[in-house]
Scaffold this motif. Structure first.
Motif, mmCIF file in Angstrom:
data_model
loop_
_atom_site.group_PDB
_atom_site.id
_atom_site.type_symbol
_atom_site.label_atom_id
_atom_site.label_comp_id
_atom_site.label_asym_id
_atom_site.label_seq_id
_atom_site.Cartn_x
_atom_site.Cartn_y
_atom_site.Cartn_z
ATOM 1 N N MET A 150 -133.645 -5.929 -110.227
ATOM 2 C CA MET A 150 -133.600 -4.488 -110.473
ATOM 3 C C MET A 150 -132.213 -4.101 -110.949
ATOM 4 S SD MET A 150 -134.645 -1.461 -107.818
ATOM 5 C CE MET A 150 -136.064 -2.422 -107.360
ATOM 6 N N SER A 151 -132.160 -3.170 -111.883
ATOM 7 C CA SER A 151 -130.861 -2.741 -112.371
ATOM 8 C C SER A 151 -130.038 -2.146 -111.242
ATOM 9 C CB SER A 151 -131.035 -1.708 -113.488
ATOM 10 O OG SER A 151 -131.759 -2.252 -114.556
ATOM 11 N N GLN A 152 -128.787 -2.501 -111.175
ATOM 12 C CA GLN A 152 -127.931 -1.984 -110.127
ATOM 13 C C GLN A 152 -127.643 -0.514 -110.373
ATOM 14 O OE1 GLN A 152 -124.385 -4.212 -109.603
ATOM 15 N NE2 GLN A 152 -123.668 -3.024 -107.858
ATOM 16 N N SER A 153 -127.745 0.274 -109.312
ATOM 17 C CA SER A 153 -127.494 1.711 -109.447
ATOM 18 C C SER A 153 -126.009 1.962 -109.533
ATOM 19 C CB SER A 153 -128.080 2.469 -108.257
ATOM 20 O OG SER A 153 -127.411 2.112 -107.074
ATOM 21 N N THR A 154 -125.676 3.160 -109.991
ATOM 22 C CA THR A 154 -124.286 3.593 -110.003
ATOM 23 C C THR A 154 -124.171 4.841 -109.155
ATOM 24 O OG1 THR A 154 -124.640 4.957 -111.973
ATOM 25 C CG2 THR A 154 -123.921 2.683 -112.322
ATOM 26 N N THR A 155 -123.049 5.006 -108.483
ATOM 27 C CA THR A 155 -122.817 6.244 -107.751
ATOM 28 C C THR A 155 -122.754 7.385 -108.747
ATOM 29 O OG1 THR A 155 -121.559 5.060 -106.081
ATOM 30 C CG2 THR A 155 -121.227 7.443 -106.215
ATOM 31 N N PRO A 156 -123.489 8.465 -108.510
ATOM 32 C CA PRO A 156 -123.527 9.522 -109.521
ATOM 33 C C PRO A 156 -122.174 10.179 -109.715
ATOM 34 C CG PRO A 156 -124.588 10.234 -107.491
ATOM 35 C CD PRO A 156 -124.308 8.772 -107.343
ATOM 36 N N PRO A 157 -121.661 10.220 -110.951
ATOM 37 C CA PRO A 157 -120.413 10.962 -111.189
ATOM 38 C C PRO A 157 -120.590 12.415 -110.794
ATOM 39 C CG PRO A 157 -121.062 9.649 -113.109
ATOM 40 C CD PRO A 157 -122.218 9.655 -112.178
ATOM 41 N N ALA A 158 -119.468 13.062 -110.525
ATOM 42 C CA ALA A 158 -119.545 14.458 -110.101
ATOM 43 C C ALA A 158 -120.254 15.301 -111.151
ATOM 44 C CB ALA A 158 -118.149 15.000 -109.830
ATOM 45 N N THR A 159 -119.917 15.084 -112.424
ATOM 46 C CA THR A 159 -120.507 15.885 -113.488
ATOM 47 C C THR A 159 -120.706 15.020 -114.726
ATOM 48 O OG1 THR A 159 -119.205 17.761 -112.686
ATOM 49 C CG2 THR A 159 -120.335 18.039 -114.773
ATOM 50 N N VAL A 160 -121.895 15.112 -115.334
ATOM 51 C CA VAL A 160 -122.220 14.370 -116.548
ATOM 52 C C VAL A 160 -122.751 15.348 -117.583
ATOM 53 C CG1 VAL A 160 -123.641 12.545 -117.571
ATOM 54 C CG2 VAL A 160 -122.780 12.296 -115.240
ATOM 55 N N LEU A 161 -122.274 15.208 -118.806
ATOM 56 C CA LEU A 161 -122.781 15.993 -119.924
ATOM 57 C C LEU A 161 -123.529 15.056 -120.875
ATOM 58 C CD1 LEU A 161 -122.985 18.468 -121.842
ATOM 59 C CD2 LEU A 161 -120.718 17.809 -122.733
ATOM 60 N N LEU A 162 -124.796 15.369 -121.124
ATOM 61 C CA LEU A 162 -125.572 14.679 -122.148
ATOM 62 C C LEU A 162 -125.679 15.626 -123.333
ATOM 63 C CD1 LEU A 162 -127.133 14.206 -119.144
ATOM 64 C CD2 LEU A 162 -128.296 12.507 -120.540
ATOM 65 N N ARG A 163 -125.399 15.140 -124.558
ATOM 66 C CA ARG A 163 -125.402 16.043 -125.709
ATOM 67 C C ARG A 163 -125.866 15.320 -126.971
ATOM 68 N NH1 ARG A 163 -119.383 18.067 -126.800
ATOM 69 N NH2 ARG A 163 -120.635 19.347 -128.225
ATOM 70 N N ARG A 164 -126.093 16.125 -128.011
ATOM 71 C CA ARG A 164 -126.548 15.653 -129.327
ATOM 72 C C ARG A 164 -127.890 14.946 -129.236
ATOM 73 N NH1 ARG A 164 -124.667 13.316 -133.641
ATOM 74 N NH2 ARG A 164 -124.364 11.319 -132.571
ATOM 75 N N GLY A 165 -128.831 15.596 -128.552
ATOM 76 C CA GLY A 165 -130.180 15.054 -128.482
ATOM 77 C C GLY A 165 -131.201 16.169 -128.423
ATOM 78 N N GLU A 166 -132.310 15.894 -127.802
ATOM 79 C CA GLU A 166 -133.319 16.911 -127.526
ATOM 80 C C GLU A 166 -133.648 16.849 -126.056
ATOM 81 O OE1 GLU A 166 -136.473 17.717 -130.553
ATOM 82 O OE2 GLU A 166 -135.977 15.687 -131.183
ATOM 83 N N VAL A 167 -133.638 17.990 -125.385
ATOM 84 C CA VAL A 167 -133.900 18.058 -123.955
ATOM 85 C C VAL A 167 -135.183 18.843 -123.744
ATOM 86 C CG1 VAL A 167 -133.045 18.774 -121.707
ATOM 87 C CG2 VAL A 167 -131.434 17.944 -123.447
ATOM 88 N N HIS A 168 -136.173 18.189 -123.157
ATOM 89 C CA HIS A 168 -137.463 18.837 -122.916
ATOM 90 C C HIS A 168 -137.347 19.696 -121.662
ATOM 91 C CE1 HIS A 168 -141.844 19.249 -123.129
ATOM 92 N NE2 HIS A 168 -141.841 19.120 -121.817
ATOM 93 N N SER A 169 -137.169 21.000 -121.856
ATOM 94 C CA SER A 169 -136.936 21.904 -120.739
ATOM 95 C C SER A 169 -137.527 23.272 -121.016
ATOM 96 C CB SER A 169 -135.431 22.046 -120.481
ATOM 97 O OG SER A 169 -135.171 23.078 -119.544
ATOM 98 N N PRO A 170 -138.273 23.836 -120.053
ATOM 99 C CA PRO A 170 -138.762 25.206 -120.232
ATOM 100 C C PRO A 170 -137.641 26.234 -120.176
ATOM 101 C CG PRO A 170 -139.285 24.415 -118.037
ATOM 102 C CD PRO A 170 -138.736 23.242 -118.791
#
Length: 539
Positions: free
Chosen positions: A1-21
């Motif tokens: 199984m892929s090893q998890s990473t501790t979640p960073p405090a804040t992550v920005l995902l950009r330049r894509g499409e986000v499926h969100s109401p």
């Protein structure tokens, strides 16, 4: 199984499409401490860029909520992935050849385990005989479950290990004989083999963008150790979430094992392929069953009512495996009787479940809506067994077969849908599941891509009483997947936002075109609670 990473405090995902109401045309998302913090436009994302700990350039990829598979048998799935899988065998002879090769390659196994044969798809339409399996294995113990897991063929050596009296038929074992043989076969697994299988299954789920699975365990399906071991493995946080169900009429046991319900595969009947689903009218294929055969009933309406009352009063979900129309009728009658005793509002609020629910009528669909029952259904069943010449038609006749899996009618009535695979009965394949529902073999049962996607994301969360999850909006758990979908289309003139082709009929930007024949989306990354549990190699 892929090893998890501790979640960073804040992550920005950009330049894509986000499926969100929250923003149908969103191209960016901020995740903070395991929750969605913001979704919006690329221009607005600039304001977050300097204040985050990590920026992920999506390069036009699609971000959606992670899928929830609402009906899984994790250990059996892992064994099918790593062991003998007969689902692709085109003939009985081919299946026997695979058995011979598997037995030769596993000389140290105490019991040989395999899954997935389906004689209804073979030219001979007959399963391997016990004598043929004895010869293929050199007389070793072997258990081979049919694709629906409600019957199995075994060797003489396996029967010799089963305690008590078991029918020594040359054909498939069903009902109690099958349960005893399965318990013996799975009981031969070592704890290390079980954990290896569970890790393989969860890793595979993560690679497909699945963030949660509902494990449908029980005394006739797996074991208490199997469920508790799986829940401990999932609690380590390096894979999908696991929601446990225990299929026994013992509310205290379900709670003791950490299950959210005494539910899942609590059998009211069996399966159509094995001729054990309980019907109002006899099966049509006299070649495989007695002309007056109507299947097998394990629980009646009184049993069901008592269980629903006990679960409702204990604050747990009840749930039942019911496939045939007579079994579904028994569930409806039992749940209604329970509601008359403890109150309709309490029963509706408990969100009790019915697994599979294939043979529905307008009356039972209306009853599901009235009683607040969740339909935990598997669209891949129709893709595999539906149609004029499929197994459903063979067992039931074409007219009855056309009534099965009426997803559109359930949605119109307001019945909550939660999609799953029943893996290993059908493979973990979330986008294939959405496609199967949108392109149901019976056109009047089809639902939109958007509705099917919702049933496979929010539907699983709603089925466990969570209305705030399975959707990418501020405050929701950061369970999401990143996808490459279709072909990259021309980028915007300023070269800031790349877009992948999507389905113009979906009614929502960002959902892919799932027309049969087109490639399904490829998962690039899966994140659960802000922790990355899968990254596609090379991405």
């Amino acid at each position: 199984m892929s090893q998890s990473t501790t979640p960073p405090a804040t992550v920005l995902l950009r330049r894509g499409e986000v499926h969100s109401p929250a923003d149908p045309f969103a191209t960016a998302m901020v995740v903070e401490r395991g929750q969605v913090a913001w979704v919006g436009s690329e221009g607005a994302a600039d304001a977050f860029a300097d204040g985050v700990d990590e920026v992920i350039d999506l390069d036009g990829a699609l971000v959606t909520p992670a899928f929830t598979d609402a009906h899984v048998h994790t250990t059996s799935t892992g064994l099918a992935l790593t062991g003998l899988d007969l689902s692709g065998a085109p003939t009985r002879e081919a299946a026997l050849a695979l058995v011979r090769d598997f037995a030769a390659a596993r000389p140290g196994d105490r019991v040989l385990l395999g899954h997935g044969w389906d004689a209804s798809r073979w030219p001979e339409a007959l399963p391997p005989t016990r004598a043929e399996l004895d010869e293929a294995t050199g007389g070793r113990p072997l258990y081979l479950s049919r694709i629906d897991v409600h019957s199995a063929v075994v060797t003489t050596a396996l029967l010799d290990l089963v305690p008590g009296d078991v029918a020594r038929t040359d054909g498939p074992l069903t009902a109690g004989d099958h349960h005893a043989a399965r318990a013996t076969a799975l009981g031969a697994l070592t704890p290390a083999q079980r954990t290896e299988a569970q890790r393989a299954a969860l890793a595979h789920a993560a690679s497909l963008g699945i963030g949660s699975v509902h494990e449908c365990a029980g005394p006739e399906i797996s074991s208490e150790d199997d469920l508790t071991g799986l829940l401990r493995l999932a609690a380590a946080g390096d894979g999908p979430r696991v929601i446990g169900y225990w299929a026994e009429q013992d509310v205290d046991k379900a709670r003791e094992l950490g299950a959210v319900g005494a539910a899942g595969d609590l059998f009211v009947d069996g399966a159509l392929g094995s001729g054990t689903a309980c019907l109002h009218e006899p099966y049509a294929d006299a070649a495989h069953t007695d002309a007056a055969h109507t299947g097998t009933a394990y629980l009646d309406a009184a049993d069901i009512a008592a269980h629903v009352v006990a679960c409702t009063e204990a604050g747990l979900q009840a749930g039942f495996h019911a496939i045939g129309d007579a079994a579904v009728t028994a569930v409806v009658e039992g749940v209604r009787a329970a509601a008359e005793k403890v109150g309709f509002a309490r029963v509706r609020a408990a969100r009790h479940r019915v697994e599979h629910a294939e043979m529905l009528t307008p009356e039972t669909v209306a009853a599901f809506a009235e009683l607040g029952l969740t339909a935990s259904v598997q669209p891949a069943f129709d893709a595999l067994w539906g149609g004029e010449d499929g197994m459903y038609a063979q067992r039931l006749g074409a007219e009855r077969a056309r009534t099965l899996n009426p997803f559109a009618a359930l949605l119109r009535a307001g019945v909550p849908l939660a999609f799953g695979s029943d893996s290993p009965v059908t493979p973990l394949d979330p986008w294939g599941t959405v496609r199967a529902a949108a392109f149901h073999r019976t056109p009047e049962h089809r639902v939109s891509v958007r509705a099917a996607f919702t049933a496979h994301t929010r539907g699983g969360w709603r089925a466990i009483g969570r209305d705030d999850a399975g959707v990418l909006v501020p405050g929701a758990p950061a369970d999401y997947a990143v996808w490459r979908t279709g072909e990259l289309v021309v980028q915007a003139p300023d070269d800031r936002v790349a877009r992948w082709s999507t389905d113009p009929r979906s009614g929502t930007p960002g959902l892919p075109d799932l027309t049969p024949g087109r490639d399904l989306p490829v998962c690039l990354r899966t994140v659960v609670g802000g922790r990355t549990v899968f990254v596609r190699p090379g991405e």
